[in-house]
Design an enzyme around this catalytic site. Structure first.
Site, mmCIF file in Angstrom:
data_model
loop_
_atom_site.group_PDB
_atom_site.id
_atom_site.type_symbol
_atom_site.label_atom_id
_atom_site.label_comp_id
_atom_site.label_asym_id
_atom_site.label_seq_id
_atom_site.Cartn_x
_atom_site.Cartn_y
_atom_site.Cartn_z
ATOM 1 N N GLN A 100 0.845 -1.195 0.000
ATOM 2 C CA GLN A 100 0.000 0.000 0.000
ATOM 3 C C GLN A 100 0.883 1.249 0.000
ATOM 4 O O GLN A 100 1.694 1.438 0.910
ATOM 5 C CB GLN A 100 -0.897 0.008 1.239
ATOM 6 C CG GLN A 100 -1.929 1.113 1.181
ATOM 7 C CD GLN A 100 -2.810 1.157 2.418
ATOM 8 O OE1 GLN A 100 -2.316 1.267 3.527
ATOM 9 N NE2 GLN A 100 -4.111 1.074 2.221
ATOM 10 N N TYR A 170 -5.994 10.278 4.766
ATOM 11 C CA TYR A 170 -4.635 10.583 4.321
ATOM 12 C C TYR A 170 -4.677 11.424 3.033
ATOM 13 O O TYR A 170 -5.748 11.771 2.537
ATOM 14 C CB TYR A 170 -3.837 9.284 4.159
ATOM 15 C CG TYR A 170 -3.559 8.620 5.497
ATOM 16 C CD1 TYR A 170 -2.851 9.301 6.490
ATOM 17 C CD2 TYR A 170 -4.014 7.340 5.783
ATOM 18 C CE1 TYR A 170 -2.604 8.714 7.732
ATOM 19 C CE2 TYR A 170 -3.768 6.749 7.022
ATOM 20 C CZ TYR A 170 -3.069 7.438 7.995
ATOM 21 O OH TYR A 170 -2.828 6.863 9.219
ATOM 22 N N ARG A 218 -7.817 2.158 -2.507
ATOM 23 C CA ARG A 218 -8.614 2.011 -1.274
ATOM 24 C C ARG A 218 -9.342 3.326 -1.011
ATOM 25 O O ARG A 218 -8.737 4.405 -1.005
ATOM 26 C CB ARG A 218 -7.710 1.669 -0.095
ATOM 27 C CG ARG A 218 -8.525 1.256 1.120
ATOM 28 C CD ARG A 218 -7.646 0.711 2.221
ATOM 29 N NE ARG A 218 -8.155 -0.576 2.648
ATOM 30 C CZ ARG A 218 -8.165 -0.992 3.921
ATOM 31 N NH1 ARG A 218 -7.666 -0.254 4.870
ATOM 32 N NH2 ARG A 218 -8.666 -2.155 4.233
ATOM 33 N N GLY A 315 -8.628 -7.902 8.192
ATOM 34 C CA GLY A 315 -7.603 -7.210 8.962
ATOM 35 C C GLY A 315 -7.369 -7.948 10.260
ATOM 36 O O GLY A 315 -6.591 -8.901 10.350
ATOM 37 N N CYS A 339 -11.433 -13.192 15.759
ATOM 38 C CA CYS A 339 -11.353 -11.807 16.242
ATOM 39 C C CYS A 339 -12.732 -11.402 16.733
ATOM 40 O O CYS A 339 -13.727 -11.586 16.035
ATOM 41 C CB CYS A 339 -10.919 -10.888 15.103
ATOM 42 S SG CYS A 339 -11.214 -9.150 15.474
ATOM 43 N N CYS A 346 -4.991 -4.745 19.701
ATOM 44 C CA CYS A 346 -4.362 -4.511 18.394
ATOM 45 C C CYS A 346 -4.215 -3.033 18.082
ATOM 46 O O CYS A 346 -3.256 -2.640 17.434
ATOM 47 C CB CYS A 346 -5.135 -5.225 17.295
ATOM 48 S SG CYS A 346 -6.862 -4.755 17.202
ATOM 49 N N ALA A 395 -7.325 -17.610 31.598
ATOM 50 C CA ALA A 395 -5.937 -17.958 31.927
ATOM 51 C C ALA A 395 -5.774 -19.470 32.060
ATOM 52 O O ALA A 395 -4.849 -20.068 31.497
ATOM 53 C CB ALA A 395 -5.520 -17.261 33.229
ATOM 54 N N GLN A 422 -14.654 -15.008 33.454
ATOM 55 C CA GLN A 422 -15.116 -13.627 33.254
ATOM 56 C C GLN A 422 -15.241 -13.244 31.784
ATOM 57 O O GLN A 422 -15.985 -12.333 31.439
ATOM 58 C CB GLN A 422 -14.165 -12.666 33.949
ATOM 59 C CG GLN A 422 -14.301 -12.730 35.456
ATOM 60 C CD GLN A 422 -13.514 -11.622 36.120
ATOM 61 O OE1 GLN A 422 -13.476 -10.494 35.653
ATOM 62 N NE2 GLN A 422 -12.863 -11.952 37.211
HETATM 63 C C1 LIG Z 1 -3.318 -2.394 13.730
HETATM 64 C C2 LIG Z 1 -4.003 -1.864 12.508
HETATM 65 C C3 LIG Z 1 -3.278 -1.129 11.588
HETATM 66 C C4 LIG Z 1 -3.903 -0.661 10.421
HETATM 67 N N1 LIG Z 1 -3.160 -0.018 9.460
HETATM 68 C C5 LIG Z 1 -3.710 0.271 8.256
HETATM 69 C C6 LIG Z 1 -2.921 0.699 7.160
HETATM 70 O O1 LIG Z 1 -1.693 0.747 7.221
HETATM 71 N N2 LIG Z 1 -3.554 1.022 6.009
HETATM 72 C C7 LIG Z 1 -4.906 0.932 5.870
HETATM 73 O O2 LIG Z 1 -5.437 1.244 4.814
HETATM 74 N N3 LIG Z 1 -5.669 0.474 6.883
HETATM 75 C C8 LIG Z 1 -5.102 0.111 8.050
HETATM 76 N N4 LIG Z 1 -5.871 -0.447 9.040
HETATM 77 C C9 LIG Z 1 -7.278 -0.741 8.761
HETATM 78 C C10 LIG Z 1 -7.408 -2.178 8.219
HETATM 79 O O3 LIG Z 1 -6.809 -2.319 6.964
HETATM 80 C C11 LIG Z 1 -8.879 -2.579 8.080
HETATM 81 O O4 LIG Z 1 -9.476 -1.776 7.119
HETATM 82 C C12 LIG Z 1 -9.643 -2.444 9.381
HETATM 83 O O5 LIG Z 1 -8.929 -3.027 10.438
HETATM 84 C C13 LIG Z 1 -11.021 -3.094 9.262
HETATM 85 O O6 LIG Z 1 -10.886 -4.430 8.916
HETATM 86 P P1 LIG Z 1 -11.062 -5.610 10.013
HETATM 87 O O7 LIG Z 1 -12.400 -5.385 10.624
HETATM 88 O O8 LIG Z 1 -10.972 -6.867 9.203
HETATM 89 O O9 LIG Z 1 -9.972 -5.444 10.995
HETATM 90 C C14 LIG Z 1 -5.277 -0.901 10.211
HETATM 91 C C15 LIG Z 1 -5.991 -1.633 11.162
HETATM 92 C C16 LIG Z 1 -5.373 -2.130 12.289
HETATM 93 C C17 LIG Z 1 -6.160 -2.957 13.258
HETATM 94 S S1 SF4 Z 2 -7.339 -7.525 20.025
HETATM 95 FE FE1 SF4 Z 2 -7.868 -6.815 17.980
HETATM 96 S S2 SF4 Z 2 -7.465 -8.572 16.644
HETATM 97 FE FE2 SF4 Z 2 -7.569 -9.353 18.721
HETATM 98 S S3 SF4 Z 2 -9.681 -9.989 19.061
HETATM 99 FE FE3 SF4 Z 2 -9.530 -7.882 19.789
HETATM 100 S S4 SF4 Z 2 -10.075 -6.655 17.988
HETATM 101 FE FE4 SF4 Z 2 -9.609 -8.686 17.243
#
Ligand SMILES: Cc1cc2nc3c(=O)[nH]c(=O)nc-3n(C[C@H](O)[C@H](O)[C@H](O)COP(=O)(O)O)c2cc1C
Ligand code: SF4
Length: 644
Positions: A100, A170, A218, A315, A339, A346, A395, A422
């Protein structure tokens, strides 16, 4: 479940993909001095081996004005060798890989980049609050060229595709949005003018890399800010991007100010962006990728089968379980570490220990060793031991699974009639069912691993004598902490855990403590038509929640008009009311028929001293050691699971 559509091959421009799963780009913090590191490569290889069709590497700087030491760069040839190593490793693992390309524009700080920040207009970002320089035409041209040059380097480094980060607020997004672009020239004003920068970037890339090199764009379908981009705008703009040469549109939503829409927590339903990708699909002929809480193979299959998108990007799903796709393909659905959208680790930056530094990438509550799995490999134990695990919460289950996997004979005793602790209780509110399901899944995993599970059993010295364990894991958790408020012994005073366990209450309920657990009780009570009020000593409720979840906690309070008293202390409880103290003044609230205490918890460990007396080696983990979150509990289970 038949997963026919999601495992059918797909195509993005000239790029053939083995299935419809894409690893969403995610900033990992694993780059060092802008360079790719070995943990970075391991992270991607593991996901490629886990069966995803295409990895998209996180946002990568195209120009020094967006550099960041922990984010990879491609604005100079010196970055090519590291990237080559990455692409070769992923290809060797059977995967395909894109990168990207990104410019932050105003959404960074000059402290980070080491130079003034730039943007289409001189408007500071609401989060960074730094005034950017308005880009001149020359500056725009320089960045357009920089995107093209970086794309060419990506191709030379062996990438199969590039993606343009046109979302999340961005630079590309800033140009497109009237929220951040008030230019009067050909790059501002009408939508085609605001899209001009993106169009020029795509054309420049195609011209430099060749028409056959696939480009993904994107885009955020809705910025969810006043005066920002709306779905109608995006539907109008996508054909322009297609015409410029984009080979696929990748649909996300939200931006930095509305990150709860981008990295949506469990309060949002799985696959929530698919209704939008479906509309984009009707507007363009190129394929469409959709992202957003696709954490379930069946949801992914539905999206592809119903034609709402051509690809699904995962993601956090692939943070939690790098092998999600392989397990789904092999029908091992229940083995997936799902997840749950908690956003607790995260994106919050919470780490279970100092070793889990950013170098290993995002940490996951459900899988605290993600990114450094190769350090926790469940190698067979040198000597098989009889291990007793006491406590069937997160745990205890985590420890039991890993110890059993390593060849020990593990017995897990739980005093209640089910595993989950819990983590299961926290999932009793309507929006958090996935949390409860994750606790149940861990319970099933514990059973599958071969652990002997004994329920309804409190461990005492006699039981220890009869089981004769070589070592004991004390994972007995915690109990609610009840402050010494006069009147707390009344029968209508309950704990939040009692409420989550299903105890009945009256109608007007005072919740003492507006932290995470107090909010869970409040959500459950309003779902039952009850009228809670919340009393919190700090200056806000849900203080420990990450911003992306706090939004929903506040929404809940507003929607149900829950009275909240912050910076307020409960100083006594009577049969029918409570006395509160706020900034030195006392007042009474009458007509309260139940009081719910949610003021934290304290460790429960009645066994350490017994073990010491018996001389049996023992380990205290999770809340039994010190009350914390599920992240630490699960992690300490994994860690002790490697130690014995
Ligand atoms: C730790 C983290 C870092 C991310 N960094 C980017 C990134 O570099 N570029 C981007 O377009 N989206 C980024 N995102 C967004 C993810 O690409 C994704 O669109 C978002 O987490 C939703 O998808 P999910 O529900 O499958 O996590 C990031 C998300 C997370 C959790
Ligand atoms: S910490 Fe982030 S990746 Fe892990 S379960 Fe929670 S939302 Fe999902």
């Amino acid at each position: 479940m038949v997963l026919k559509h999601v495992f059918a091959p797909g195509r993005i421009g000239t790029l053939e993909l083995k299935n419809r799963f894409v690893l969403a780009p995610m900033g990992s913090g694993m780059a060092q001095e802008e360079m790719i590191t070995d943990p970075f490569i391991n992270y991607h290889v593991l996901r490629a081996k886990g069966g995803v069709g295409l990895n998209i590497v996180e946002y990568t700087a195209v120009h020094p004005t967006t550099r960041n030491a922990n984010i990879p760069s491609l604005y100079h040839d010196c970055f090519i060798p590291g990237m080559q190593k990455l692409t070769a490793s992923v290809h060797e693992a059977g995967g395909k890989i894109g990168v990207q390309l990104w410019h932050a524009g105003r959404q960074t700080s000059s402290k980070t980049t080491g130079q003034p920040i730039i943007a289409p207009s001189a408007i500071p970002n609401a989060v960074y609050r730094e005034m950017p320089l308005e880009m001149s035409r020359e500056s725009i041209q320089e960045i357009v060229e920089a995107f093209g040059d970086a794309a060419l380097r990506a191709r030379l480094a062996g990438f199969d595709m590039i993606e343009l980060h046109g979302a999340s607020g961005y630079l590309l997004n800033q140009f497109m949005s009237p929220y951040s672009n008030i230019r009067q020239d050909e790059y501002g004003g009408t939508l085609p003018n605001r899209a001009r920068f993106a169009v020029e970037v795509i054309r420049n890339i195609k011209q430099k890399t060749g028409a056959d090199f696939p480009v993904s764009y994107r885009i955020t379908i809705n910025e969810y800010v006043q005066g920002g981009l709306l779905p109608e705008d995006i539907i109008e703009v996508c054909p322009l991007l297609e015409e410029a040469g984009a080979d696929v549109i990748h649909v996300t939503s939200g931006m930095l100010e509305t990150v709860h829409e981008t990295i949506a927590p469990l309060e949002k339903p799985p696959g929530f962006n698919a209704v939008f990708s479906e509309r984009i699909k009707q507007a363009v002929r190129i394929p469409v990728i959709v992202v957003g809480r696709i954490n379930d193979a069946a949801v992914a299959e539905d999206i592809i089968a119903s034609g709402q998108a051509d690809f699904v990007a995962l993601g956090r799903t692939l943070i939690a379980d790098p092998a999600f796709c392989r397990k789904a393909e092999e029908g091992r659905i229940d083995e997936i570490i799902k997840c749950i959208g908690c956003n607790q680790s995260c994106i919050s930056g919470q780490r279970p220990d100092p070793e889990a530094s950013r170098n290993y990438g995002p940490v996951c509550l459900r899988n605290p060793v993600t990114g450094r799995e190769y350090l926790f490999t469940d190698e067979p134990a040198a000597e098989t031991k009889r291990i007793l695990v006491v406590g069937g919460g997160a745990a205890g289950m985590s420890a039991a699974i890993h110890l059993q996997n390593r060849g020990h004979q593990v017995t897990l005793c739980e005093k209640s009639d089910m595993l989950g602790g819990q983590l299961y209780l926290a999932g009793q509110t309507p929006s958090k069912r996935e949390m409860a399901e994750s606790a149940l899944q861990m319970g099933r995993e514990t059973g599958r691993s071969g652990v002997q599970i004994i329920l309804n059993t409190t461990v005492d010295p006699e039981l220890i004598d009869s089981l004769k364990p070589d070592e004991v894991i004390i994972a007995t958790g915690s109990v609610p902490f009840i402050p010494d408020i006069p009147g707390h012994e009344h029968s209508h005073v309950k704990t939040a855990h009692d409420i989550l366990r299903g105890e009945t209450t009256g109608n007007r309920i005072a919740i003492i403590g507006g932290g995470l657990v107090g909010m869970e009780a409040a959500e459950l009570l309003v779902s039952q038509g009850k009228q809670p009020i919340i009393v919190e000593m700090q200056d806000e409720v849900a203080k420990e929640l990450v911003p992306s979840r706090k939004v929903f906690a506040k929404e809940l309070i507003a929607k149900h008009k829950i009275p909240v008293y912050v910076q307020t202390k409960c100083i006594s409880i009577s049969e029918t009311g409570i006395t509160l103290e706020q900034t030195g003044a006392c007042f009474e609230l009458d007509g309260i028929d139940t009081v719910v205490i949610a003021t934290g918890s304290k460790s429960l460990d009645n066994l350490s001293s017994i073990m010491e007396l018996k001389g049996v080696p023992f380990h205290v983990i999770g809340d039994a050691f010190r009350p914390r979150k599920a992240l630490e509990a699960i992690y300490e289970g994994v860690r002790v699971g490697q130690m014995i």
